[in-house]
Design a protein around this motif. Structure first.
Motif, PDB file in Angstrom:
ATOM      1  N   ARG A  35       0.833  -1.210   0.000  1.00 50.45           N
ATOM      2  CA  ARG A  35       0.000   0.000   0.000  1.00 50.45           C
ATOM      3  C   ARG A  35       0.868   1.260   0.000  1.00 50.45           C
ATOM      4  O   ARG A  35       0.531   2.249  -0.651  1.00 50.45           O
ATOM      5  CB  ARG A  35      -0.954   0.006   1.191  1.00 50.45           C
ATOM      6  CG  ARG A  35      -2.184  -0.873   0.962  1.00 50.45           C
ATOM      7  CD  ARG A  35      -3.281  -0.590   1.965  1.00 50.45           C
ATOM      8  NE  ARG A  35      -2.835  -0.683   3.341  1.00 50.45           N
ATOM      9  CZ  ARG A  35      -2.968  -1.752   4.119  1.00 50.45           C
ATOM     10  NH1 ARG A  35      -3.559  -2.827   3.661  1.00 50.45           N
ATOM     11  NH2 ARG A  35      -2.520  -1.740   5.348  1.00 50.45           N
ATOM     12  N   GLY A  36       1.976   1.208   0.730  1.00 49.06           N
ATOM     13  CA  GLY A  36       2.892   2.356   0.769  1.00 49.06           C
ATOM     14  C   GLY A  36       3.458   2.683  -0.595  1.00 49.06           C
ATOM     15  O   GLY A  36       3.511   3.854  -0.998  1.00 49.06           O
ATOM     16  N   ILE A  37       3.885   1.654  -1.340  1.00 46.26           N
ATOM     17  CA  ILE A  37       4.428   1.873  -2.679  1.00 46.26           C
ATOM     18  C   ILE A  37       3.320   2.358  -3.608  1.00 46.26           C
ATOM     19  O   ILE A  37       3.533   3.257  -4.424  1.00 46.26           O
ATOM     20  CB  ILE A  37       5.099   0.589  -3.223  1.00 46.26           C
ATOM     21  CG1 ILE A  37       6.366   0.294  -2.400  1.00 46.26           C
ATOM     22  CG2 ILE A  37       5.441   0.736  -4.707  1.00 46.26           C
ATOM     23  CD1 ILE A  37       6.990  -1.043  -2.689  1.00 46.26           C
ATOM     24  N   HIS A  38       2.126   1.789  -3.471  1.00 46.83           N
ATOM     25  CA  HIS A  38       0.988   2.222  -4.298  1.00 46.83           C
ATOM     26  C   HIS A  38       0.679   3.700  -4.016  1.00 46.83           C
ATOM     27  O   HIS A  38       0.425   4.474  -4.943  1.00 46.83           O
ATOM     28  CB  HIS A  38      -0.233   1.342  -4.018  1.00 46.83           C
ATOM     29  CG  HIS A  38      -1.297   1.454  -5.062  1.00 46.83           C
ATOM     30  ND1 HIS A  38      -2.207   2.482  -5.074  1.00 46.83           N
ATOM     31  CD2 HIS A  38      -1.585   0.669  -6.121  1.00 46.83           C
ATOM     32  CE1 HIS A  38      -3.020   2.312  -6.107  1.00 46.83           C
ATOM     33  NE2 HIS A  38      -2.665   1.229  -6.760  1.00 46.83           N
ATOM     34  N   ASN A  39       0.729   4.097  -2.742  1.00 50.77           N
ATOM     35  CA  ASN A  39       0.499   5.505  -2.383  1.00 50.77           C
ATOM     36  C   ASN A  39       1.568   6.411  -2.990  1.00 50.77           C
ATOM     37  O   ASN A  39       1.275   7.515  -3.448  1.00 50.77           O
ATOM     38  CB  ASN A  39       0.450   5.685  -0.865  1.00 50.77           C
ATOM     39  CG  ASN A  39      -0.834   5.158  -0.264  1.00 50.77           C
ATOM     40  OD1 ASN A  39      -1.819   4.908  -0.953  1.00 50.77           O
ATOM     41  ND2 ASN A  39      -0.826   4.977   1.039  1.00 50.77           N
ATOM     42  N   GLU A  40       2.822   5.929  -2.984  1.00 55.54           N
ATOM     43  CA  GLU A  40       3.921   6.706  -3.573  1.00 55.54           C
ATOM     44  C   GLU A  40       3.669   6.936  -5.069  1.00 55.54           C
ATOM     45  O   GLU A  40       3.836   8.050  -5.582  1.00 55.54           O
ATOM     46  CB  GLU A  40       5.251   5.972  -3.362  1.00 55.54           C
ATOM     47  CG  GLU A  40       6.453   6.701  -3.910  1.00 55.54           C
ATOM     48  CD  GLU A  40       7.747   5.900  -3.799  1.00 55.54           C
ATOM     49  OE1 GLU A  40       8.719   6.315  -4.458  1.00 55.54           O
ATOM     50  OE2 GLU A  40       7.791   4.876  -3.081  1.00 55.54           O
ATOM     51  N   GLY A  41       3.231   5.886  -5.761  1.00 54.56           N
ATOM     52  CA  GLY A  41       2.924   6.023  -7.182  1.00 54.56           C
ATOM     53  C   GLY A  41       1.754   6.964  -7.416  1.00 54.56           C
ATOM     54  O   GLY A  41       1.771   7.783  -8.356  1.00 54.56           O
ATOM     55  N   SER A  42       0.752   6.880  -6.557  1.00 52.40           N
ATOM     56  CA  SER A  42      -0.418   7.750  -6.663  1.00 52.40           C
ATOM     57  C   SER A  42      -0.022   9.201  -6.450  1.00 52.40           C
ATOM     58  O   SER A  42      -0.468  10.098  -7.184  1.00 52.40           O
ATOM     59  CB  SER A  42      -1.477   7.330  -5.631  1.00 52.40           C
ATOM     60  OG  SER A  42      -1.822   5.975  -5.804  1.00 52.40           O
ATOM     61  N   GLN A  43       0.844   9.438  -5.466  1.00 52.50           N
ATOM     62  CA  GLN A  43       1.311  10.797  -5.196  1.00 52.50           C
ATOM     63  C   GLN A  43       2.148  11.325  -6.360  1.00 52.50           C
ATOM     64  O   GLN A  43       2.058  12.499  -6.725  1.00 52.50           O
ATOM     65  CB  GLN A  43       2.109  10.851  -3.888  1.00 52.50           C
ATOM     66  CG  GLN A  43       2.470  12.269  -3.462  1.00 52.50           C
ATOM     67  CD  GLN A  43       1.234  13.129  -3.241  1.00 52.50           C
ATOM     68  OE1 GLN A  43       0.340  12.766  -2.481  1.00 52.50           O
ATOM     69  NE2 GLN A  43       1.168  14.282  -3.905  1.00 52.50           N
ATOM     70  N   THR A  44       2.949  10.463  -6.982  1.00 50.81           N
ATOM     71  CA  THR A  44       3.736  10.853  -8.150  1.00 50.81           C
ATOM     72  C   THR A  44       2.803  11.304  -9.269  1.00 50.81           C
ATOM     73  O   THR A  44       3.057  12.324  -9.927  1.00 50.81           O
ATOM     74  CB  THR A  44       4.632   9.682  -8.615  1.00 50.81           C
ATOM     75  OG1 THR A  44       5.513   9.331  -7.548  1.00 50.81           O
ATOM     76  CG2 THR A  44       5.450  10.054  -9.843  1.00 50.81           C
ATOM     77  N   LEU A  45       1.700  10.582  -9.453  1.00 48.29           N
ATOM     78  CA  LEU A  45       0.723  10.955 -10.472  1.00 48.29           C
ATOM     79  C   LEU A  45       0.092  12.307 -10.149  1.00 48.29           C
ATOM     80  O   LEU A  45      -0.037  13.165 -11.030  1.00 48.29           O
ATOM     81  CB  LEU A  45      -0.346   9.864 -10.576  1.00 48.29           C
ATOM     82  CG  LEU A  45      -1.228   9.863 -11.811  1.00 48.29           C
ATOM     83  CD1 LEU A  45      -0.404   9.818 -13.087  1.00 48.29           C
ATOM     84  CD2 LEU A  45      -2.194   8.697 -11.752  1.00 48.29           C
ATOM     85  N   VAL A  46      -0.280  12.519  -8.886  1.00 49.31           N
ATOM     86  CA  VAL A  46      -0.829  13.809  -8.455  1.00 49.31           C
ATOM     87  C   VAL A  46       0.174  14.925  -8.757  1.00 49.31           C
ATOM     88  O   VAL A  46      -0.182  15.965  -9.324  1.00 49.31           O
ATOM     89  CB  VAL A  46      -1.181  13.794  -6.942  1.00 49.31           C
ATOM     90  CG1 VAL A  46      -1.484  15.196  -6.429  1.00 49.31           C
ATOM     91  CG2 VAL A  46      -2.360  12.862  -6.672  1.00 49.31           C
ATOM     92  N   ASP A  47       1.434  14.693  -8.385  1.00 52.59           N
ATOM     93  CA  ASP A  47       2.479  15.701  -8.599  1.00 52.59           C
ATOM     94  C   ASP A  47       2.678  16.003 -10.086  1.00 52.59           C
ATOM     95  O   ASP A  47       2.820  17.157 -10.483  1.00 52.59           O
ATOM     96  CB  ASP A  47       3.805  15.243  -7.988  1.00 52.59           C
ATOM     97  CG  ASP A  47       3.744  15.118  -6.467  1.00 52.59           C
ATOM     98  OD1 ASP A  47       2.782  15.632  -5.848  1.00 52.59           O
ATOM     99  OD2 ASP A  47       4.649  14.474  -5.898  1.00 52.59           O
TER     100      ASP A  47
END
Length: 158
Positions: A119-131
């Protein structure tokens, strides 16, 4: 038109440039799209309101988000380098593999620890997309997570 309900996706299409995959992967893609359409917020900056259709394609190893209104009027096209996602997606697949192996043989606490990492890595990818889409498209974190799932599924050939 400017109501909150109009800032959402009503359709998501993976362009033919994505290519086809195994039936299992195609199923995962369909589920990810269904989940995304079912619940999302999606607001192209500077546009009066949708709902919107999102076409996702690949062009020269870049991710292309083409946004149109439900009626088909062009809203925006955003081209993103996949480079910032490669490591995250690779790490995500590795930890997913560990997770699926753990389900068969590990203790519940080991499975939970791996799932937290996943979930942490998935959140990191999601945040990268937001950024990467900051100032272009505004969406909530749940929508970002669902979009990132689609980005991952683009890589997943099965």
């Amino acid at each position: 038109m400017g109501t909150k309900g109009s800032f959402r996706l009503c359709d998501v299409v993976l362009d033919d440039t994505i290519g086809r995959a195994t039936p299992d992967v195609e199923h995962e893609r369909a589920v990810a799209i269904f989940d995304l359409i079912e619940e999302n917020t999606f607001e192209p900056i500077g546009h009066a309101g949708g709902p919107y259709r999102l076409n996702i394609s690949l062009l020269d190893s870049k991710l292309v988000f083409t946004v149109r209104t439900e009626a088909g009027e062009d809203v925006a096209t955003h081209i993103l380098s996949l480079t910032p996602f490669r490591r995250i997606v690779k790490d995500y697949f590795l930890i997913c593999e560990s997770y699926y192996q753990a389900i068969r043989s590990a203790t519940p606490s080991q499975i939970e620890a791996i799932d937290m990492g996943r979930r942490g890595i998935h959140n990191e990818g999601s945040q990268t997309l937001v950024d990467r889409l900051s100032g272009k498209i505004k969406f909530d974190f749940d929508t970002a997570r669902r979009l990132f799932t689609l980005v991952c599924v683009l890589y997943w050939r099965g």
